[in-house]
Design an enzyme around this catalytic site. Structure first.
Site, PDB file in Angstrom:
ATOM      1  N   SER A  24       0.835  -1.217   0.000  1.00  0.00           N
ATOM      2  CA  SER A  24       0.000   0.000   0.000  1.00  0.00           C
ATOM      3  C   SER A  24       0.862   1.256   0.000  1.00  0.00           C
ATOM      4  CB  SER A  24      -0.885   0.026   1.254  1.00  0.00           C
ATOM      5  OG  SER A  24      -1.811  -1.027   1.224  1.00  0.00           O
ATOM      6  N   GLY A  95      -5.972  -3.692  -7.706  1.00  0.00           N
ATOM      7  CA  GLY A  95      -7.163  -2.921  -7.327  1.00  0.00           C
ATOM      8  C   GLY A  95      -6.773  -1.577  -6.730  1.00  0.00           C
ATOM      9  N   SER A 168     -13.593   1.427   2.838  1.00  0.00           N
ATOM     10  CA  SER A 168     -12.568   1.112   1.837  1.00  0.00           C
ATOM     11  C   SER A 168     -11.505   2.199   1.781  1.00  0.00           C
ATOM     12  CB  SER A 168     -13.210   0.954   0.456  1.00  0.00           C
ATOM     13  OG  SER A 168     -12.207   1.023  -0.542  1.00  0.00           O
ATOM     14  N   GLN A 170      -9.183   2.243  -0.349  1.00  0.00           N
ATOM     15  CA  GLN A 170      -8.933   2.581  -1.750  1.00  0.00           C
ATOM     16  C   GLN A 170      -9.872   3.690  -2.205  1.00  0.00           C
ATOM     17  OE1 GLN A 170      -9.270  -1.168  -3.799  1.00  0.00           O
ATOM     18  NE2 GLN A 170      -7.289  -1.896  -3.065  1.00  0.00           N
ATOM     19  N   ASP A 316      -6.913  -8.150   4.721  1.00  0.00           N
ATOM     20  CA  ASP A 316      -6.084  -8.956   3.815  1.00  0.00           C
ATOM     21  C   ASP A 316      -5.516 -10.207   4.496  1.00  0.00           C
ATOM     22  OD1 ASP A 316      -6.584  -7.175   1.808  1.00  0.00           O
ATOM     23  OD2 ASP A 316      -4.727  -6.048   2.073  1.00  0.00           O
ATOM     24  N   LYS A 343     -12.477  -9.149  -3.595  1.00  0.00           N
ATOM     25  CA  LYS A 343     -11.009  -8.976  -3.628  1.00  0.00           C
ATOM     26  C   LYS A 343     -10.465  -9.608  -4.915  1.00  0.00           C
ATOM     27  CE  LYS A 343     -10.634  -6.713   0.174  1.00  0.00           C
ATOM     28  NZ  LYS A 343     -10.276  -5.295   0.105  1.00  0.00           N
ATOM     29  N   ARG A 347     -12.716 -14.337  -1.970  1.00  0.00           N
ATOM     30  CA  ARG A 347     -11.845 -15.007  -0.988  1.00  0.00           C
ATOM     31  C   ARG A 347     -12.624 -15.877  -0.007  1.00  0.00           C
ATOM     32  NH1 ARG A 347      -7.143 -10.407  -0.007  1.00  0.00           N
ATOM     33  NH2 ARG A 347      -5.969 -10.969  -1.872  1.00  0.00           N
ATOM     34  N   ARG A 389      -2.575 -13.875  -2.135  1.00  0.00           N
ATOM     35  CA  ARG A 389      -2.727 -14.233  -0.713  1.00  0.00           C
ATOM     36  C   ARG A 389      -3.293 -15.644  -0.522  1.00  0.00           C
ATOM     37  NH1 ARG A 389      -0.919  -9.520   1.136  1.00  0.00           N
ATOM     38  NH2 ARG A 389      -1.833  -7.621   0.302  1.00  0.00           N
TER      39      ARG A 389
HETATM   40  C1  S3P Z   1      -5.716  -1.300   0.177  1.00  0.00           C
HETATM   41  C2  S3P Z   1      -6.952  -1.315   0.763  1.00  0.00           C
HETATM   42  C3  S3P Z   1      -7.750  -2.536   0.981  1.00  0.00           C
HETATM   43  C4  S3P Z   1      -6.888  -3.786   0.886  1.00  0.00           C
HETATM   44  C5  S3P Z   1      -5.980  -3.748  -0.312  1.00  0.00           C
HETATM   45  C6  S3P Z   1      -5.040  -2.552  -0.244  1.00  0.00           C
HETATM   46  C7  S3P Z   1      -5.017  -0.017  -0.020  1.00  0.00           C
HETATM   47  O1  S3P Z   1      -8.770  -2.610  -0.008  1.00  0.00           O
HETATM   48  O2  S3P Z   1      -7.698  -4.937   0.840  1.00  0.00           O
HETATM   49  O3  S3P Z   1      -5.194  -4.925  -0.377  1.00  0.00           O
HETATM   50  O4  S3P Z   1      -3.807  -0.005  -0.286  1.00  0.00           O
HETATM   51  O5  S3P Z   1      -5.675   1.025   0.108  1.00  0.00           O
HETATM   52  P1  S3P Z   1     -10.186  -1.838   0.154  1.00  0.00           P
HETATM   53  O6  S3P Z   1      -9.944  -0.414   0.176  1.00  0.00           O
HETATM   54  O7  S3P Z   1     -10.968  -2.272  -1.066  1.00  0.00           O
HETATM   55  O8  S3P Z   1     -10.777  -2.367   1.411  1.00  0.00           O
END
Ligand code: S3P
Length: 431
Positions: A24, A95, A168, A170, A316, A343, A347, A389
């Site tokens: 991240s 993602g 989230s 993200q 995760d 994911k 999962r 994972r």
């Molecule tokens: C992440 C946020 C998480 C996580 C992903 C990395 C990030 O996803 O599962 O592996 O770096 O912001 P979500 O924001 O969809 O929960």
């Protein structure tokens, strides 16, 4: 290609593992370096496929990025320094890259087309596209912008107030990247606290951000300044070896310089609650985020219930927690984790199916799973579902199996931990 995993390992796991950089934080360091003015030097950048795709996308956007042996150097020219790419941007399997990139491109006054791999083409994007459209971005794509390929024409954005329907990081980060470029103030309200690396990075690059509990405010029109980023080891990668050490007899694994951001350490809390022997020694020199050494020793585990606010702090790690639960006495219930269905693969289904193949007593629920321990795992043919994972979880589960385990799609681990199997081999003690 199918890989035969280390099974029936009756000996101890011992040694020190240099956990690779946090995924991240590595993504974000490139993105903020590109948006800033001046040079950004990144130490311990994760050279996994996901983060390498981030470098490739930003190079296509005209940003100069040097890959020196021990560091990555980004030469940023501010938001306006980005150029309309001649080619399609390919996010591969990531993602995080696609969602944050959408926020980034929403403010850029040119046209871009974004695609990804087969997995990405099934993951929901409207959670980011809808609020970005509200801010003024033009985004088109399959199923009204839910799926890739997506086409973006960015431009002048206005700040909005937005309550996230799902927890989230993200989506939050995409809106912060758009908000930094917008006119006026953007307010984001999170239903649960999620990882806050973007918030940390905004401050580290000289920006201003206000955080009041789960309410986050950012002023638009901010310019950022290049800096040095020290990426800590990824606790989500460490989690696999933490689990291995707890389950295998006479084991002790030491993992130095692992990121200990509060919003990511749910795995430590859960393992301790299950009865695991987890020691944490914080590093004295704190970079932009806390880090330290994690030491895990063989433990006897018991089943617990996991749900609510802790879920985003370990989202995760749920595949490896499910394996741990197969080796714990009693029942473990994981709930409030429906996000697992969207994911890299579903999962819930993948973990249940593959662990069942190995002999686990596990069932899927609507928002998680129920695992009955302690199960004597046997062996068999399993697959990663193209999910790093799931691949690593099966790599660890194989250690506890009495018969050989054959893993299809083992190369998925290159997404976040390219030398995972080498590291695993090194800590297995000769009999
Ligand atoms: C992440 C946020 C998480 C996580 C992903 C990395 C990030 O996803 O599962 O592996 O770096 O912001 P979500 O924001 O969809 O929960």
């Amino acid at each position: 290609m199918t890989q035969k995993l280390l099974s029936n390992v009756k000996t101890a796991l011992q040694g020190t593992i240099p956990i690779p950089g946090d995924k991240s934080i590595s993504h974000r360091a490139i993105m903020f370096g590109a948006a800033a003015h001046g040079k950004t030097v990144i130490h311990n950048f994760l050279k996994g496929n996901d983060c390498l795709d981030t470098i490739a996308c930003f190079r296509k956007l005209g940003v100069k990025i040097e890959d020196a042996a021990d560091e990555i150097i980004v030469y940023g020219n501010g938001w306006e320094g980005l150029k309309e790419p001649k080619e399609v941007l390919d996010v591969g399997n990531s993602g995080t890259l696609i969602r944050l990139l959408l926020g980034y491109l929403a403010g850029c006054s040119f046209h871009t087309v974004v695609i990804g791999d087969e997995t990405i083409s099934k993951r929901p994007m409207r959670r980011v596209v809808n609020p970005l459209r509200e801010m003024g971005a033009n985004i088109a794509g399959r199923n009204d912008g839910e799926f890739t390929p997506l086409s973006i024409r960015g431009g002048l954005l206005k700040g909005i107030e937005y309550e996230l329907p799902v927890a989230s990081a993200q989506v939050k980060s995409a809106l912060l990247l758009a908000g930094l470029q917008a006119q006026g103030k953007t307010t984001i309200i999170e239903p649960e606290a999620t990882r806050d690396h973007t918030e940390h990075m905004i401050r580290q690059f000289g920006g201003a951000i206000e955080v009041n509990g789960q309410k986050i405010l950012i002023e638009g029109g901010q310019q950022l300044k290049g800096t040095t980023v020290h990426v800590p080891g990824d606790i989500s990668s460490a989690a696999f070896f933490m689990a291995a050490a707890a389950v295998m007899p006479n084991s002790e694994i030491v993992m130095p310089h692992v990121g200990l951001n509060e919003r990511r350490t749910g795995i430590i809390d859960v393992m301790r609650q299950m009865g695991a022997n987890v020691e944490v020694v914080p590093d004295e020199i704190i970079a932009s985020e806390p880090q330290g050494t994690i030491i895990v020793r063989s433990s006897s585990l018991k089943g617990i219930e996991i749900g609510g606010a802790i879920i985003p702090r370990l989202i995760d790690e749920i595949p490896i927690i499910a394996f741990l639960a197969t080796q714990a006495e009693g029942t473990t219930v994981i709930k409030d984790a429906a996000e697992l269905k969207v994911k890299e693969t579903n999962r819930i289904d993948a973990v249940v199916r593959e662990l069942k193949t190995l002999g686990a007593h596990i069932e899927a629920t609507d928002d998680g799973m129920i695992i009955h321990g302690k199960a004597a795992l046997k062996g068999g043919h399993v697959r990663s579902h193209h999910d790093h994972r799931i691949g690593m979880m099966l790599g660890i589960a194989a250690l506890a199996c009495s018969d050989p385990v054959y893993l299809k799609g083992a190369d998925a681990v290159t997404i976040s931990y390219p030398n995972f199997f080498d590291h695993l081999q090194k800590v297995v003690q000769p009999k």
